[in-house]
Design an enzyme around this catalytic site. Structure first.
Site, short mmCIF file in Angstrom:
data_model
loop_
_atom_site.label_atom_id
_atom_site.label_comp_id
_atom_site.label_asym_id
_atom_site.label_seq_id
_atom_site.Cartn_x
_atom_site.Cartn_y
_atom_site.Cartn_z
N MET A 120 0.64 -1.11 -0.01
CA MET A 120 -0.03 -0.10 -0.16
C MET A 120 0.84 1.24 0.00
O MET A 120 0.83 2.05 -0.86
CB MET A 120 -0.84 0.01 1.25
CG MET A 120 -1.74 -1.20 1.41
SD MET A 120 -2.54 -1.19 3.15
CE MET A 120 -1.16 -2.14 3.99
N THR A 121 1.88 1.42 0.90
CA THR A 121 2.63 2.60 1.33
C THR A 121 3.39 2.94 0.11
O THR A 121 4.03 2.05 -0.54
CB THR A 121 3.54 2.37 2.40
OG1 THR A 121 2.70 1.88 3.49
CG2 THR A 121 4.19 3.67 2.98
N PRO A 123 6.45 6.45 -1.03
CA PRO A 123 7.44 7.29 -0.59
C PRO A 123 6.11 8.52 -0.39
O PRO A 123 6.61 9.20 0.46
CB PRO A 123 8.07 7.81 -1.78
CG PRO A 123 8.24 6.48 -2.62
CD PRO A 123 6.78 5.98 -2.49
N ALA A 125 3.00 8.50 -0.15
CA ALA A 125 1.42 8.09 0.63
C ALA A 125 1.80 7.06 1.61
O ALA A 125 1.85 5.90 1.17
CB ALA A 125 0.82 7.64 -0.79
N PRO A 235 -9.16 -4.15 10.52
CA PRO A 235 -9.37 -4.63 11.99
C PRO A 235 -8.70 -5.89 12.40
O PRO A 235 -7.80 -5.73 13.43
CB PRO A 235 -10.77 -4.60 12.08
CG PRO A 235 -11.60 -3.72 11.21
CD PRO A 235 -10.49 -3.91 10.15
N GLU A 237 -6.12 -7.04 11.00
CA GLU A 237 -4.52 -6.72 10.68
C GLU A 237 -4.06 -5.97 12.04
O GLU A 237 -3.13 -6.34 12.62
CB GLU A 237 -4.39 -5.95 9.77
CG GLU A 237 -2.77 -5.47 9.71
CD GLU A 237 -2.36 -4.51 8.59
OE1 GLU A 237 -3.07 -4.39 7.60
OE2 GLU A 237 -1.22 -3.98 8.19
N GLN A 331 15.80 -1.66 31.34
CA GLN A 331 16.26 -1.10 32.35
C GLN A 331 16.92 -2.00 33.59
O GLN A 331 18.19 -1.64 33.81
CB GLN A 331 15.40 0.05 32.95
CG GLN A 331 16.43 0.91 33.99
CD GLN A 331 17.06 1.90 33.16
OE1 GLN A 331 16.85 2.00 32.06
NE2 GLN A 331 17.87 2.96 33.85
C1 LIG Z 1 9.11 -1.97 9.42
C2 LIG Z 1 8.14 -1.48 8.52
C3 LIG Z 1 7.31 -2.50 7.75
C4 LIG Z 1 6.31 -2.12 6.99
N1 LIG Z 1 5.48 -2.79 6.30
C5 LIG Z 1 4.35 -2.33 5.28
C6 LIG Z 1 3.92 -3.40 4.41
O1 LIG Z 1 4.15 -4.51 4.59
N2 LIG Z 1 2.93 -2.87 3.63
C7 LIG Z 1 2.73 -1.51 3.39
O2 LIG Z 1 2.11 -1.29 2.52
N3 LIG Z 1 3.18 -0.66 4.18
C8 LIG Z 1 4.25 -1.12 5.19
N4 LIG Z 1 5.02 -0.20 6.11
C9 LIG Z 1 4.36 1.37 6.09
C10 LIG Z 1 3.63 1.95 7.33
O3 LIG Z 1 2.42 1.26 7.37
C11 LIG Z 1 3.71 3.23 7.07
O4 LIG Z 1 4.94 3.73 7.47
C12 LIG Z 1 2.65 3.76 7.92
O5 LIG Z 1 1.46 3.80 7.50
C13 LIG Z 1 2.81 5.55 8.27
O6 LIG Z 1 3.03 5.98 6.96
P1 LIG Z 1 4.38 6.78 6.75
O7 LIG Z 1 5.36 6.20 7.30
O8 LIG Z 1 4.21 7.40 5.44
O9 LIG Z 1 4.11 8.19 7.76
P2 LIG Z 1 3.21 9.63 7.55
O10 LIG Z 1 2.14 9.13 6.84
O11 LIG Z 1 4.16 10.53 6.95
O12 LIG Z 1 3.17 10.09 9.00
C14 LIG Z 1 4.00 10.40 9.97
C15 LIG Z 1 3.54 10.62 11.25
O13 LIG Z 1 2.54 11.79 11.09
C16 LIG Z 1 1.34 11.50 12.20
N5 LIG Z 1 0.09 11.48 11.43
C17 LIG Z 1 0.09 11.10 10.01
N6 LIG Z 1 -1.27 11.05 9.91
C18 LIG Z 1 -1.97 11.46 10.95
C19 LIG Z 1 -3.25 11.81 11.47
N7 LIG Z 1 -4.19 11.77 10.34
N8 LIG Z 1 -3.56 12.50 12.30
C20 LIG Z 1 -2.48 12.60 13.51
N9 LIG Z 1 -1.16 12.25 13.11
C21 LIG Z 1 -0.81 11.74 12.09
C22 LIG Z 1 1.95 9.86 12.89
O14 LIG Z 1 2.79 10.36 14.08
C23 LIG Z 1 2.89 9.51 11.86
O15 LIG Z 1 3.63 8.52 12.50
C24 LIG Z 1 5.86 -0.63 6.99
C25 LIG Z 1 6.63 0.19 7.61
C26 LIG Z 1 7.69 -0.18 8.27
C27 LIG Z 1 8.58 0.94 8.97
#
Ligand SMILES: Cc1cc2nc3c(=O)[nH]c(=O)nc-3n(C[C@H](O)[C@H](O)[C@H](O)COP(=O)(O)OP(=O)(O)OC[C@H]3O[C@@H](n4cnc5c(N)ncnc54)[C@H](O)[C@@H]3O)c2cc1C
Length: 372
Positions: A120-121, A123, A125, A235, A237, A331
């Site tokens: 899904m994710t 750079p 989105a 839910p 997940e 700790q």
């Molecule tokens: C180890 C790892 C494994 C992963 N595995 C997968 C996978 O298999 N498939 C996949 O698709 N994705 C995967 N992900 C991606 C993960 O789901 C995303 O990192 C996550 O959804 C957050 O998106 P972002 O990193 O772009 O952060 P951003 O969307 O940039 O958000 C950054 C921060 O902003 C704040 N924020 C964002 N939106 C809101 C809001 N509406 N209200 C308040 N605060 C907010 C939160 O504090 C958030 O942590 C993985 C990530 C990691 C690190």
């Protein structure tokens, strides 16, 4: 009857993680992935897809069987096999929305011959999936996929990746889901393993799709329905993340007790210091409180009543609790707790991301608040 079966699955899972995964954890961390054989071994033991119907190639059990494996994985301290993605998440999209042709992948997933991923994710989105830019354009004989994904678990091992791509206009209604089979797929590539602070044995990558041709039959369910499908599956997940989090926190407390009882200081053991044992006692209480809530959520899910706000609440509560408990139990280990050879250090490092993935915890609060 079901309870006996679940106990058997739990016992098998405990043996599997203890004997076939934990001894290789360091190597998995170095190679940033488990061995292909590890998946096949899990499949051979019947630990994969236990809640997928038997006639589709799964174990024919319920979510309780799935939960038993997730629990044992957390309780034994493994964080290298991306079990939840492969077993608890990916297959259920195919069961619910897949065509018979797509469902033929399920027995291979159950055998561990094929590994699953969900992408899904991107750079640009993450939390806001409505910003997804990867496109799937209709062609004469199917679809053409272009774009990139990031942070994809099982990224290089996956034989089938569920890819969310834009097939229509802006917003959530323009998103569709595709089952992308990666074997010999022209135009598909992945980046180097991402260097994470925890969960080092997991295969987390960027994926690239450059004019990738997909057959008509790659579309999962209806065009434009991906967002609705994600909302329906999230839910389960989030519950899976919560099960692992509570199990890891329980292990952290057990490790802290053991360490405090053994470590000698000031003419006695650390356990004899009230400040140490009281902190561990407080941690144990936090874990039990969350475990009780978790059991309630698992029961609700079994009855088909785990809605989005409740799932967000248990994901929020369990992952915040794990972070706090892992930190306080570390700790007790002093400097040794900072050394990755000690399981407590790996629990601490792996806890951090659980407040981010599966929906950041701030997003969970919004989901909960919106339902109030
Ligand atoms: C180890 C790892 C494994 C992963 N595995 C997968 C996978 O298999 N498939 C996949 O698709 N994705 C995967 N992900 C991606 C993960 O789901 C995303 O990192 C996550 O959804 C957050 O998106 P972002 O990193 O772009 O952060 P951003 O969307 O940039 O958000 C950054 C921060 O902003 C704040 N924020 C964002 N939106 C809101 C809001 N509406 N209200 C308040 N605060 C907010 C939160 O504090 C958030 O942590 C993985 C990530 C990691 C690190």
């Amino acid at each position: 009857m079901e309870a006996d079966e679940v106990r058997d699955v739990a016992s098998l899972a405990r043996t599997f993680f203890t004997q076939s995964v934990l001894p290789h954890q360091e190597r998995f961390a170095e190679q940033h992935r488990v061995d292909a054989f590890t998946w096949q071994e899990a499949g051979r033991l019947g630990l994969l897809l236990p809640s997928v119907p038997e006639d589709l190639g799964g174990g024919g059990g319920t979510f309780a069987h799935e939960a038993a494996v997730l629990w044992e994985q957390g309780r034994t301290g493994d964080d290298s096999l991306a079990y939840a993605i492969h077993s608890t998440i990916v297959p259920h999209y195919l069961v619910q929305f897949g065509t018979p042709e797509q469902q033929r992948l399920l027995p291979q997933l159950a055998a561990g011959e094929l590994v699953g991923a969900i992408a899904m994710t991107e750079p640009d989105a993450g939390s806001d999936l409505k910003m997804i830019r990867t496109t799937a354009r209709k062609a004469e004989d199917g679809w053409v996929l272009n774009g990139s994904k990031t942070f994809i678990t099982n990224g290089s091992m996956a034989g089938v990746i569920l890819v969310v791509a834009r097939t229509g206009g802006p917003g959530s209604k323009g998103l569709s889901l595709f089952a992308v089979e990666t074997k010999d797929l022209e135009g598909f590539s992945y980046g180097k393993p991402l260097r994470k602070i925890g969960q080092q044995g997991q295969d987390t990558r960027e994926l690239f799709f450059d004019d990738v041709s997909l057959p008509v039959g790659a579309l999962v369910g209806d065009e434009g329905a991906a967002f609705a499908y994600l909302m329906q599956q999230l839910p389960q997940e989030r519950l899976a993340i919560a099960i692992g989090a509570v199990a890891q926190a329980e292990l952290a407390v057990e490790l802290a007790i053991e360490r405090a009882r053994q470590r000698e200081a000031f003419g006695a053991t650390l356990w004899d210091l009230p400040s140490v044992r009281h902190e561990v006692a407080a941690c144990a209480t936090d874990v039990l409180r969350t475990r009780t809530f978790l059991d309630h959520c698992i029961e609700e899910h079994g009855e088909g009543r785990l809605d989005s706000p409740l799932a967000a609440q248990i994901k929020l509560a369990s992952t915040e609790m794990l972070s706090s408990v892992a930190d306080r139990c570390l700790q007790v280990f002093g400097g040794y707790g900072y050394i990755l050879d000690y399981p407590i250090a790996r629990i601490f490092a792996g806890a951090r991301v659980q407040r981010i993935y599966g929906g950041a915890n701030e997003v969970m609060k919004e989901v909960i608040a919106r339902a109030m």
